[in-house]
Scaffold this active site. Structure first.
Site, PDB file in Angstrom:
ATOM      1  N   SER A  12       0.826  -1.215   0.000  1.00 53.44           N
ATOM      2  CA  SER A  12       0.000   0.000   0.000  1.00 53.44           C
ATOM      3  C   SER A  12       0.857   1.260   0.000  1.00 53.44           C
ATOM      4  O   SER A  12       0.367   2.350  -0.300  1.00 53.44           O
ATOM      5  CB  SER A  12      -0.969  -0.003   1.188  1.00 53.44           C
ATOM      6  OG  SER A  12      -0.251  -0.031   2.403  1.00 53.44           O
ATOM      7  N   ASP A  29      16.563   1.945   0.564  1.00 57.93           N
ATOM      8  CA  ASP A  29      16.365   2.984   1.568  1.00 57.93           C
ATOM      9  C   ASP A  29      16.090   4.315   0.855  1.00 57.93           C
ATOM     10  O   ASP A  29      16.738   4.661  -0.130  1.00 57.93           O
ATOM     11  CB  ASP A  29      17.618   3.099   2.447  1.00 57.93           C
ATOM     12  CG  ASP A  29      17.361   3.917   3.701  1.00 57.93           C
ATOM     13  OD1 ASP A  29      17.348   3.326   4.795  1.00 57.93           O
ATOM     14  OD2 ASP A  29      17.154   5.148   3.589  1.00 57.93           O
ATOM     15  N   ASN A  84      19.343  -0.772  14.129  1.00 56.14           N
ATOM     16  CA  ASN A  84      19.345   0.205  15.214  1.00 56.14           C
ATOM     17  C   ASN A  84      18.185  -0.148  16.136  1.00 56.14           C
ATOM     18  O   ASN A  84      17.029  -0.217  15.685  1.00 56.14           O
ATOM     19  CB  ASN A  84      19.175   1.621  14.650  1.00 56.14           C
ATOM     20  CG  ASN A  84      20.357   2.019  13.786  1.00 56.14           C
ATOM     21  OD1 ASN A  84      21.495   1.682  14.093  1.00 56.14           O
ATOM     22  ND2 ASN A  84      20.102   2.734  12.704  1.00 56.14           N
ATOM     23  N   GLN A  91      17.290   4.465  15.900  1.00 54.45           N
ATOM     24  CA  GLN A  91      16.098   3.908  15.237  1.00 54.45           C
ATOM     25  C   GLN A  91      15.038   4.991  15.065  1.00 54.45           C
ATOM     26  O   GLN A  91      14.636   5.649  16.028  1.00 54.45           O
ATOM     27  CB  GLN A  91      15.517   2.745  16.064  1.00 54.45           C
ATOM     28  CG  GLN A  91      14.339   2.079  15.353  1.00 54.45           C
ATOM     29  CD  GLN A  91      13.788   0.874  16.101  1.00 54.45           C
ATOM     30  OE1 GLN A  91      14.134   0.619  17.255  1.00 54.45           O
ATOM     31  NE2 GLN A  91      12.897   0.145  15.439  1.00 54.45           N
ATOM     32  N   SER A  92      14.600   5.173  13.823  1.00 53.16           N
ATOM     33  CA  SER A  92      13.578   6.190  13.552  1.00 53.16           C
ATOM     34  C   SER A  92      12.270   5.570  13.057  1.00 53.16           C
ATOM     35  O   SER A  92      11.236   6.244  13.063  1.00 53.16           O
ATOM     36  CB  SER A  92      14.091   7.201  12.517  1.00 53.16           C
ATOM     37  OG  SER A  92      14.407   6.551  11.302  1.00 53.16           O
ATOM     38  N   VAL A  93      12.284   4.331  12.608  1.00 56.45           N
ATOM     39  CA  VAL A  93      11.057   3.644  12.177  1.00 56.45           C
ATOM     40  C   VAL A  93      10.861   2.428  13.078  1.00 56.45           C
ATOM     41  O   VAL A  93      11.746   1.561  13.170  1.00 56.45           O
ATOM     42  CB  VAL A  93      11.151   3.202  10.697  1.00 56.45           C
ATOM     43  CG1 VAL A  93       9.891   2.438  10.293  1.00 56.45           C
ATOM     44  CG2 VAL A  93      11.357   4.408   9.775  1.00 56.45           C
ATOM     45  N   HIS A  97      14.096  -3.580  11.182  1.00 53.54           N
ATOM     46  CA  HIS A  97      14.713  -3.553   9.846  1.00 53.54           C
ATOM     47  C   HIS A  97      16.215  -3.651   9.991  1.00 53.54           C
ATOM     48  O   HIS A  97      16.804  -3.170  10.963  1.00 53.54           O
ATOM     49  CB  HIS A  97      14.327  -2.280   9.083  1.00 53.54           C
ATOM     50  CG  HIS A  97      14.560  -0.995   9.831  1.00 53.54           C
ATOM     51  ND1 HIS A  97      13.695  -0.548  10.817  1.00 53.54           N
ATOM     52  CD2 HIS A  97      15.550  -0.077   9.753  1.00 53.54           C
ATOM     53  CE1 HIS A  97      14.151   0.595  11.305  1.00 53.54           C
ATOM     54  NE2 HIS A  97      15.275   0.905  10.688  1.00 53.54           N
ATOM     55  N   HIS A  99      19.729  -2.775   7.955  1.00 50.64           N
ATOM     56  CA  HIS A  99      20.333  -2.009   6.868  1.00 50.64           C
ATOM     57  C   HIS A  99      21.429  -2.875   6.243  1.00 50.64           C
ATOM     58  O   HIS A  99      22.356  -3.307   6.950  1.00 50.64           O
ATOM     59  CB  HIS A  99      21.003  -0.739   7.405  1.00 50.64           C
ATOM     60  CG  HIS A  99      20.070   0.227   8.075  1.00 50.64           C
ATOM     61  ND1 HIS A  99      19.654   1.396   7.473  1.00 50.64           N
ATOM     62  CD2 HIS A  99      19.491   0.211   9.298  1.00 50.64           C
ATOM     63  CE1 HIS A  99      18.862   2.072   8.298  1.00 50.64           C
ATOM     64  NE2 HIS A  99      18.753   1.372   9.418  1.00 50.64           N
TER      65      HIS A  99
END
Ligand code: DGP
Length: 111
Positions: A12, A29, A84, A91-93, A97, A99
């Protein structure tokens, strides 16, 4: 729950998809920090590594093997694979995940 990476996993939210199977998705990314910078995620929403548990053991192993497969596919001999865990670690999300980064020199210890 409004999770951008769940959106990428279910299609989506647009992304440059690199790999998908029934459990794992990899995509480029949005803000690359190296010539090759992919994100590898489980379709299952797990906020961060510290929230995974014994039920996720096969899934976590599979993510590592997907990273290996992608490194082979893109002929990456030297690469860095990191996650992270928590804001203080960058970590921002809030969806687990990893990388997968390559194509430049990396410093150690990581900054
Ligand atoms: P981290 O800081 O470890 O939580 O990494 C989050 C990464 O996710 C960051 O490098 C940028 C990337 N990112 C954030 N939003 C999107 C998005 O909507 N699409 C893609 N492809 N990447 C995103």
């Amino acid at each position: 729950m409004n999770c951008i990476f769940c959106g990428i996993a279910d299609g989506s939210v647009k992304s440059q998809l690199i790999y998908e199977d029934e459990d794992v998705v990899a995509f480029k990314d949005l803000n690359p920090q190296a010539p090759t910078h992919l994100l590898i995620i489980p379709r299952k929403h797990i906020a961060r590594l510290s929230e995974a548990d014994e039920k996720d053991v096969l899934l976590l192993g599979k993510i590592l093997l997907v990273a290996q497969k992608l490194a082979r596919k893109f002929d990456l001999k030297d690469f860095r694979l990191i996650t992270n865990n928590g804001k203080g670690a960058g970590q921002s999300v809030d969806h687990l995940h990893f990388h997968l980064m390559a194509g430049r020199r990396f410093l150690w210890p990581a900054g």
